[in-house]
Design an enzyme around this catalytic site. Structure first.
Site, mmCIF file in Angstrom:
data_model
loop_
_atom_site.group_PDB
_atom_site.id
_atom_site.type_symbol
_atom_site.label_atom_id
_atom_site.label_comp_id
_atom_site.label_asym_id
_atom_site.label_seq_id
_atom_site.Cartn_x
_atom_site.Cartn_y
_atom_site.Cartn_z
ATOM 1 N N HIS A 79 69.445 31.534 -9.582
ATOM 2 C CA HIS A 79 70.328 32.079 -8.692
ATOM 3 C C HIS A 79 71.560 32.908 -8.950
ATOM 4 O O HIS A 79 72.358 33.518 -8.146
ATOM 5 C CB HIS A 79 70.516 31.028 -7.426
ATOM 6 C CG HIS A 79 71.672 30.231 -7.979
ATOM 7 N ND1 HIS A 79 71.655 28.884 -8.246
ATOM 8 C CD2 HIS A 79 73.079 30.194 -7.732
ATOM 9 C CE1 HIS A 79 72.551 28.254 -8.836
ATOM 10 N NE2 HIS A 79 73.625 28.908 -8.356
ATOM 11 N N ASP A 109 64.736 26.921 -9.874
ATOM 12 C CA ASP A 109 66.189 27.665 -10.058
ATOM 13 C C ASP A 109 66.273 27.976 -11.394
ATOM 14 O O ASP A 109 67.373 27.883 -11.910
ATOM 15 C CB ASP A 109 67.241 26.854 -9.320
ATOM 16 C CG ASP A 109 68.428 27.652 -9.230
ATOM 17 O OD1 ASP A 109 68.129 28.931 -9.246
ATOM 18 O OD2 ASP A 109 69.402 27.250 -9.412
ATOM 19 N N SER A 121 76.287 26.238 -12.600
ATOM 20 C CA SER A 121 75.137 26.551 -12.575
ATOM 21 C C SER A 121 74.769 27.228 -13.878
ATOM 22 O O SER A 121 75.353 28.199 -14.372
ATOM 23 C CB SER A 121 74.611 27.415 -11.599
ATOM 24 O OG SER A 121 74.939 26.433 -10.434
#
Lengths: 207, 319
Positions: free
Chosen positions: B54, B84, B160
């Site tokens: 993402h 992801d 992330s």
């Protein structure tokens, strides 16, 4: 079942060490007050009675400082620099315990740091965290010390110290949950400038 | 101020944490593939960077800044929105040989961990604990993740795509805030290695496909009796894709899906769970209720078509 002490192993020693560390940092941490309102914290920088805090904590020309032993003194705001969010207070005449310091540029990400202050009015509260990002070469907040640590209003102006109790920064703000501290070398430069202008004794050196 | 005797302990712990950051931080890179701040990534193998899908907002014109400050160009090897994860290859001859050492053991609840990132020139660290560990789970997009690993840790920019590291400097997985709303999670190293292998080999992660859309429906007691099932819920087929495996196998709109390979299904997730990439090309027994009577259809599982990069696949604003 094994005995409790064998389960915990290093944890009690860690707790004890952390408690002693917070106590030692507390001995160089003061309360800065405007009238009855607690404005934040401060750090005893020089034995002679020079205290460092944030510019946003020391608003007027005079403020009240409460020492760790409980003595409340009127302090003169010797200098303020809103850009670096620093202020120098003078309470004069004291033989105070001054903070040991270390250069924040020598820190590594992941090192333990401890903040002592008065978050939300709780006196001499300690918080534990780690260095999130060491200060870069940039000027202003981008060059400040970022810590993964829980701070609150009342920590402002107080010390952020390493695992040996040496002050590495002055807690100044919370951005996106991160504690942002003015690194020691910036504080040293500011105090040095102020002392030189005042023609005072040149007791300004990094420990 | 005299130093106390217990000082050594804190300094030792502090040093260990910083050493873990230093060791793994060499393999943590900054990825320039979106506006605003760079995203974090981890050198999983020499020349191969794993990132959070993402955070990679463009497919071309991607560069990577290594720990020593050098910036090299990279190509997108593939992405797997269902876990992801995305994989980048560094330009040939580029540095980036400092790959990580994935941990072989599972994370434990209460374990001290560091989340590393590099949303810019320097490495960042946050300290926390593993707050929950569970078994294999399925993401809402149908990806299989070997272990559920939830963190009690502050999430900052660069979280992330960064690495979760234990105090010994072993990499427990890749962090992401993109799999569960407002929750810091880690994709464990075993899952990362599996997905990296598939993305490097094929550019995507193959998944089984029937070509139906379903909706849960309650089965009235009379129907349950006539079907001879204990299940209270079935899955009504509300769409059958033209020329899909389901259409070829004779599945009709209005069928109520009850079992796949004799295992009851009561949630669309159960269907996804039965359709791993390994099932492609194999037959699956599809048990349905049609006109109040049970029927079993045999369907050959196809491969899920790869969607054009759609808006829904586009990452939302997350760290």
């Amino acid at each position: 079942m094994p005995a409790a002490e064998s389960i915990l192993r290093g944890v009690p020693a860690f707790d004890e060490a952390l408690g002693k560390l917070a106590e030692r940092i507390g001995r160089v941490t003061v309360h800065v007050r405007n009238g009855r309102r607690s404005a934040g914290a401060g750090v005893v920088w020089l034995r002679s009675g020079v205290i460092v805090t944030n510019a946003h904590v020391a608003a007027g020309s005079r403020t009240e400082v409460v020492l760790p032993d409980g003595r409340a003194l009127t302090a003169r705001v010797t200098a303020r620099d809103p850009r670096r969010d620093l202020a120098v207070l003078s309470i004069g005449g004291g033989e105070l315990d001054a903070a040991l310091r270390a250069d924040a540029r020598g820190l590594r990400a992941g090192e333990l740091v401890v903040a002592v202050g008065h978050p939300l009015g709780v006196s001499y509260a300690a918080s534990l965290g780690v260095v999130h990002r060491v200060p870069g070469a940039a000027h202003g907040p981008a060059g400040w010390l970022h810590a993964d640590i829980r701070l609150a209003p009342g920590n402002s102006g107080g010390p952020l110290a390493d695992s040996s109790g040496r002050v590495v920064g002055i807690n100044a703000m919370i951005v996106g949950g991160l504690g942002i501290a003015v690194p020691t070398h910036v504080v040293e430069r500011f105090v040095h400038e102020v002392e030189r202008e005042a023609g005072g004794a040149g007791d300004v050196r990094a420990a | 101020m005299p130093a106390s005797s217990t000082d050594g302990l804190l300094a030792a712990v502090s040093n260990d944490l910083a050493a873990a950051v230093d060791t793994v931080g060499r393999a943590v890179v900054a990825i320039h593939a979106r506006r605003r701040i760079p995203a974090s990534g981890v050198l999983w193998q020499p020349g191969v960077v794993v990132a959070a899908h993402h955070t990679i907002q463009r497919d071309d014109d991607i560069t990577v800044t290594l720990h020593d400050g050098t910036t090299v160009s990279a190509t997108l090897a593939g992405r797997d929105p269902s876990t992801d994860l995305a994989v980048l290859r560094l330009a040939a001859g580029a540095a980036g040989s400092e790959a990580v050492a994935p941990a072989s053991e599972a994370p434990r609840v209460g374990q001290l961990v560091l989340a590393l990132g590099r949303p810019g020139a320097s490495v960042t660290a946050s300290l926390g604990i593993v707050s929950a560990v569970g078994g294999e789970w399925r993401t809402w997009q149908g990806g299989t993740i070997d272990r559920f690993v939830r963190l009690d840790l502050a999430v900052y920019d660069g979280f992330s795509g960064g690495a979760l590291v234990d105090t010994a400097g072993k990499v427990l997985g890749i962090n992401t805030s993109g799999l569960a709303r407002a929750t810091a999670m880690t994709v464990p190293s075993s899952t990362v290695s599996r997905v990296v292998g598939q993305l490097l080999a094929r550019g995507h992660v193959a998944r089984g496909w029937l070509g139906i859309a379903t909706q849960p429906v309650r089965l009235p007691p009379a129907l349950r009796q006539s079907l001879g099932t204990k299940a209270e819920v079935g899955l009504m087929v509300v769409n059958v894709e033209p020329d899909s495996p389901a259409e070829r196998g004779g599945v009709l709109i209005g069928d109520i899906l009850l079992t796949l390979d004799d295992r009851p299904v009561s949630d669309p997730g159960d269907v996804l769970a039965a359709l791993g990439g390994e099932r492609i090309g194999q037959t699956i027994a599809v048990g349905v209720a049609r006109g109040g009577r049970p029927e079993t259809l045999t369907v050959t599982v196809g491969e899920r078509p790869r969607p054009e990069r759609s808006r829904s696949e586009r990452p939302r604003a997350r760290r």
